[in-house]
Write a protein that holds these residues in place. Structure first.
Motif, PDB file in Angstrom:
ATOM      1  N   CYS A 119       0.840  -1.209   0.000  1.00  0.00           N
ATOM      2  CA  CYS A 119       0.000   0.000   0.000  1.00  0.00           C
ATOM      3  C   CYS A 119       0.874   1.257   0.000  1.00  0.00           C
ATOM      4  O   CYS A 119       1.539   1.546   0.993  1.00  0.00           O
ATOM      5  N   MET A 154       0.066   4.225   0.260  1.00  0.00           N
ATOM      6  CA  MET A 154      -0.421   5.273   1.146  1.00  0.00           C
ATOM      7  C   MET A 154      -0.282   4.883   2.626  1.00  0.00           C
ATOM      8  O   MET A 154      -0.648   5.655   3.507  1.00  0.00           O
ATOM      9  N   CYS A 188      -2.104   3.036   4.284  1.00  0.00           N
ATOM     10  CA  CYS A 188      -3.400   3.279   4.937  1.00  0.00           C
ATOM     11  C   CYS A 188      -3.972   2.058   5.636  1.00  0.00           C
ATOM     12  O   CYS A 188      -5.018   2.154   6.265  1.00  0.00           O
ATOM     13  N   ILE A 189      -3.282   0.903   5.588  1.00  0.00           N
ATOM     14  CA  ILE A 189      -3.776  -0.259   6.324  1.00  0.00           C
ATOM     15  C   ILE A 189      -2.843  -0.503   7.509  1.00  0.00           C
ATOM     16  O   ILE A 189      -1.631  -0.599   7.336  1.00  0.00           O
ATOM     17  N   CYS A 201      -6.782   6.255   1.354  1.00  0.00           N
ATOM     18  CA  CYS A 201      -6.951   5.396   0.172  1.00  0.00           C
ATOM     19  C   CYS A 201      -7.563   6.210  -0.968  1.00  0.00           C
ATOM     20  O   CYS A 201      -7.089   6.166  -2.099  1.00  0.00           O
ATOM     21  N   ARG A 244      -5.171   8.569  -2.988  1.00  0.00           N
ATOM     22  CA  ARG A 244      -3.899   8.042  -3.489  1.00  0.00           C
ATOM     23  C   ARG A 244      -3.457   8.717  -4.785  1.00  0.00           C
ATOM     24  O   ARG A 244      -2.270   8.723  -5.096  1.00  0.00           O
ATOM     25  N   ARG A 301      -6.144   1.045  -8.210  1.00  0.00           N
ATOM     26  CA  ARG A 301      -6.702   0.628  -6.921  1.00  0.00           C
ATOM     27  C   ARG A 301      -6.676  -0.906  -6.750  1.00  0.00           C
ATOM     28  O   ARG A 301      -6.979  -1.642  -7.695  1.00  0.00           O
ATOM     29  N   ASP A 318      -4.026  -2.831  -4.952  1.00  0.00           N
ATOM     30  CA  ASP A 318      -2.751  -3.539  -4.740  1.00  0.00           C
ATOM     31  C   ASP A 318      -2.770  -4.375  -3.464  1.00  0.00           C
ATOM     32  O   ASP A 318      -2.083  -5.394  -3.367  1.00  0.00           O
ATOM     33  N   CYS A 319      -3.555  -3.950  -2.461  1.00  0.00           N
ATOM     34  CA  CYS A 319      -3.606  -4.692  -1.193  1.00  0.00           C
ATOM     35  C   CYS A 319      -4.290  -6.047  -1.355  1.00  0.00           C
ATOM     36  O   CYS A 319      -4.141  -6.917  -0.485  1.00  0.00           O
TER      37      CYS A 319
HETATM   38  S1  SF4 Z   1      -6.485   0.285  -2.646  1.00  0.00           S
HETATM   39 FE1  SF4 Z   1      -5.416  -0.811  -0.993  1.00  0.00          FE
HETATM   40  S2  SF4 Z   1      -3.240  -0.615  -1.541  1.00  0.00           S
HETATM   41 FE2  SF4 Z   1      -4.346   0.933  -2.734  1.00  0.00          FE
HETATM   42  S3  SF4 Z   1      -4.230   2.808  -1.485  1.00  0.00           S
HETATM   43 FE3  SF4 Z   1      -6.155   1.781  -0.975  1.00  0.00          FE
HETATM   44  S4  SF4 Z   1      -5.690   0.499   0.818  1.00  0.00           S
HETATM   45 FE4  SF4 Z   1      -3.743   1.096  -0.141  1.00  0.00          FE
END
Ligand code: SF4
Ligand code: SF4
Length: 320
Positions: A234, A236, A238-239, A274, A277, A287, A289-290
């Motif tokens: 990620c 960002m 963000c997780i 998220c 981004r 969007r 990748d996680c």
């Molecule tokens: S989609 Fe997943 S990997 Fe991409 S910015 Fe959001 S939380 Fe992060």
């Protein structure tokens, strides 16, 4: 009427109907599984519990449809390549829209259609049923933007705004899926199933029919600290895990017990990060990748160069 042998035929016929109409996975949860469970004692937020929609709910049917692997992977991998017919300044938005259409919107509609068919079947049998949109809603409120509606003033946990600070689905299909025995949460804050890892979307049907519940998952699916690729992927950041002391909010817990099955999520996502981004990072990844990088149930192929490098490093370390 009581749960047990007499509800087995209806339970089975509803599952067959869901599968015939395009669900790939279907499971049943009994309503007692919405009682707060250890270790976190998470409860459905007020206004989002099954009884808020159908008082006397007895069972919740969870249905899922996979995201096809190339649909998830190709748009992200193509971001690294030249596309002769797509101008460079449009390419990222184009690929994001492409993925959204066949990796999101089609599931949203199809799962809602399947839920409606199941709801009708329950009605024919004399039961009530409640169905939901597959994803969060974006209501129009005057001229307000989504950010103004959900987040309010900058950096505020302002009274009158959602503590989630983004659109929130009426009902959590992810929590229904784990309670129906379809999977467990992963470190990416998404539900993983043995069949598709994190690559599916869910919907749920509530009913006052006391359908026969399925057993919960007993073996972990997420690889936990042996992997952690989703959080590394990620851009960002963000997780985070819910016991990360650096990121405190209403979802924080003292300790995430890695030994337990994750019926409730061990992680949290900052939806505002998220969503942003692409702000200032026009070439940020497409969007997802996680979920794209997750090696469950098997290592993904056809990845962007960045994700491939992450996965290769992890596989080399794992082999070493
Ligand atoms: S989609 Fe997943 S990997 Fe991409 S910015 Fe959001 S939380 Fe992060
Ligand atoms: S990428 Fe690894 S840590 Fe993240 S959800 Fe998948 S298996 Fe779990």
């Amino acid at each position: 009427m009581h749960a047990g042998r007499d509800m087995e035929p209806l339970t089975q016929s509803l599952k067959e109907l869901a599968l015939e109409r395009g669900a790939a996975l279907v499971g049943v949860a009994s309503i007692d599984r919405w009682a707060p469970q250890p270790p976190y004692g998470d409860a459905a937020p007020r206004g989002h519990h099954p009884d808020d929609f159908l008082p006397g709910t007895q069972a919740v049917i969870s249905i899922a449809q996979p995201i096809l692997n190339p649909v998830l992977n190709a748009p992200a991998a193509l971001a690294d390549e030249e596309m002769a017919m797509i101008p460079d300044h449009v390419k990222y938005a184009y690929l994001e829209t492409f993925y959204n259409r066949v990796g999101h919107v089609v599931h949203d509609y199809m799962l809602e259609f399947i839920a409606q068919v199941i709801g009708q079947r329950l009605m024919q049998h004399g039961f009530e049923a409640m169905i939901f949109p597959t994803t969060g809603l974006h209501p129009k409120v005057g001229d307000l933007s989504d950010i103004e509606i959900w987040e309010g003033p900058p950096s505020a946990q302002a009274e009158g705004f959602s503590p989630f600070r983004y659109t929130y689905g009426p009902f959590s299909h992810r929590h229904a899926a784990t309670r129906a025995g379809l999977g467990e949460f992963g470190y990416n804050n998404v539900v993983l199933t043995p069949e598709f890892g994190p690559r599916q979307r869910f919907n749920s049907i509530l009913t006052d029919a006391p359908l026969v519940p399925d057993p919960l998952i007993e073996e972990p699916i997420c690889l936990r600290d042996d992997c952690n690729l989703c959080q590394a992927a990620c851009i960002m950041a963000c997780i985070t895990l819910r016991d990360d002391p650096a990121v405190q909010d209403y979802r924080s817990v003292e300790h995430v017990d890695r030994q337990r099955i994750f019926i409730d999520t061990p992680a949290k996502t900052d939806p505002t990060l998220c969503r942003r981004r692409r702000d200032g990072k026009p070439h940020s990844p497409i969007r997802g990748d996680c979920i794209r990088v997750c090696p469950v149930p098997k290592a993904p192929t056809h990845l962007s160069r960045r994700l491939k490098a992450l996965l290769d490093t992890w596989q080399a370390a794992d082999a070493g």
